[in-house]
Design a protein around this motif. Sequence first.
Motif, PDB file in Angstrom:
ATOM      1  N   HIS A 263       0.813  -1.218   0.000  1.00 58.64           N
ATOM      2  CA  HIS A 263       0.000   0.000   0.000  1.00 58.64           C
ATOM      3  C   HIS A 263       0.850   1.273   0.000  1.00 58.64           C
ATOM      4  O   HIS A 263       0.688   2.139   0.872  1.00 58.64           O
ATOM      5  N   PRO A 264       1.729   1.456  -0.976  1.00 60.14           N
ATOM      6  CA  PRO A 264       2.593   2.643  -0.966  1.00 60.14           C
ATOM      7  C   PRO A 264       1.831   3.958  -1.096  1.00 60.14           C
ATOM      8  O   PRO A 264       2.215   4.956  -0.490  1.00 60.14           O
ATOM      9  N   ALA A 265       0.750   3.967  -1.884  1.00 60.57           N
ATOM     10  CA  ALA A 265      -0.013   5.208  -2.060  1.00 60.57           C
ATOM     11  C   ALA A 265      -0.644   5.653  -0.747  1.00 60.57           C
ATOM     12  O   ALA A 265      -0.628   6.838  -0.397  1.00 60.57           O
ATOM     13  N   ALA A 266      -1.204   4.718  -0.001  1.00 55.47           N
ATOM     14  CA  ALA A 266      -1.827   5.059   1.276  1.00 55.47           C
ATOM     15  C   ALA A 266      -0.788   5.539   2.283  1.00 55.47           C
ATOM     16  O   ALA A 266      -1.027   6.490   3.028  1.00 55.47           O
ATOM     17  N   PHE A 267       0.381   4.885   2.309  1.00 59.84           N
ATOM     18  CA  PHE A 267       1.419   5.306   3.243  1.00 59.84           C
ATOM     19  C   PHE A 267       1.926   6.712   2.902  1.00 59.84           C
ATOM     20  O   PHE A 267       2.243   7.493   3.804  1.00 59.84           O
TER      21      PHE A 267
END
Length: 310
Positions: free
Chosen positions: A71-75
């Motif tokens: 989940h890179p976008a959320a992080f």
Amino acid sequence: MKVFLTGGRGMVGRAIREHAGARGHQIVAPTSDELDLTDRPAVMAALAAERPDLVIHAAGRVGGIQANIAHPAAFLTENMDMGLNVVMGARAAGVTQLLNLGSSCMYPHDAPNPLAEESLGHGALEPTNEGYGLAKLAVARLCSFVAREQPELVYRTLIPCNLYGLHDKFDPKVSHLLPAIIRKIHEANTRGDDTVEIWGDGTARREFMFAADLADAVWYMAARIGTLPDCLNIGPGHDHSINDYYAEAARVIGWEGTFTHDLSRPAGMRRKLMSVERQKALGWAPATSLADGIAQTYAHFLDRVERGEA
């Protein structure tokens, strides 16, 4: 002081609230249900209403390598939104002191070890947690910009090494290395397994600090905030291999099996040790040994297992 603490229900936030340094201060620590830190108008209204003497920003979406890869976008977006809203809300409310908690993930992937504060922003970040690192770096930069534009606003960033401790997350889908190791070895011991698998060859090195020691550093540095540099590393100044952490957790738990290695799995940066020269010059060092920290964390984990919460 009146202290506005974000992330007050997380591992670090609870350690800050439970530390002796919190005594005598009025701590305002809204939960995520009470205040959505990604909602800028709400954050600005809360800070304007409370008008604290000090803001400690300890909130964030956190997780281990699996969660960051998935989940890179959320992080990136959630940590960026939270940090920018808190800093700009504090500025608008006229809060003169702010301690922002960063992360060693802010450092470039290829920066020389030990990682010195001067390396920040001078290279690409580690791909496995790039979103989180970018967000933390942006918020630290914002604190520096605000303090540069308005010197009466003392906004500083503390950069802790990897953390573990009481109230940690032990779910392997979201946990960091040490709590994941504790749970994995505990379950192997409970089942009577002879082997436990380690991702990679286990030679990558990491620096870990007990969360209660970070809380001690937060209160120590808060009392000296006017003397702090823009960014300050916080840690023990020494590291161990992944294999060492597994071995120490096995010793504490009492598991006597053997380890195997899955070389196809990602292991992250080969080493991430921070320079603590600035920290030493300010007269602070962590007090909890690795063995004592793991023992306390494991006891806490067992208590949660007994209550059906782990």
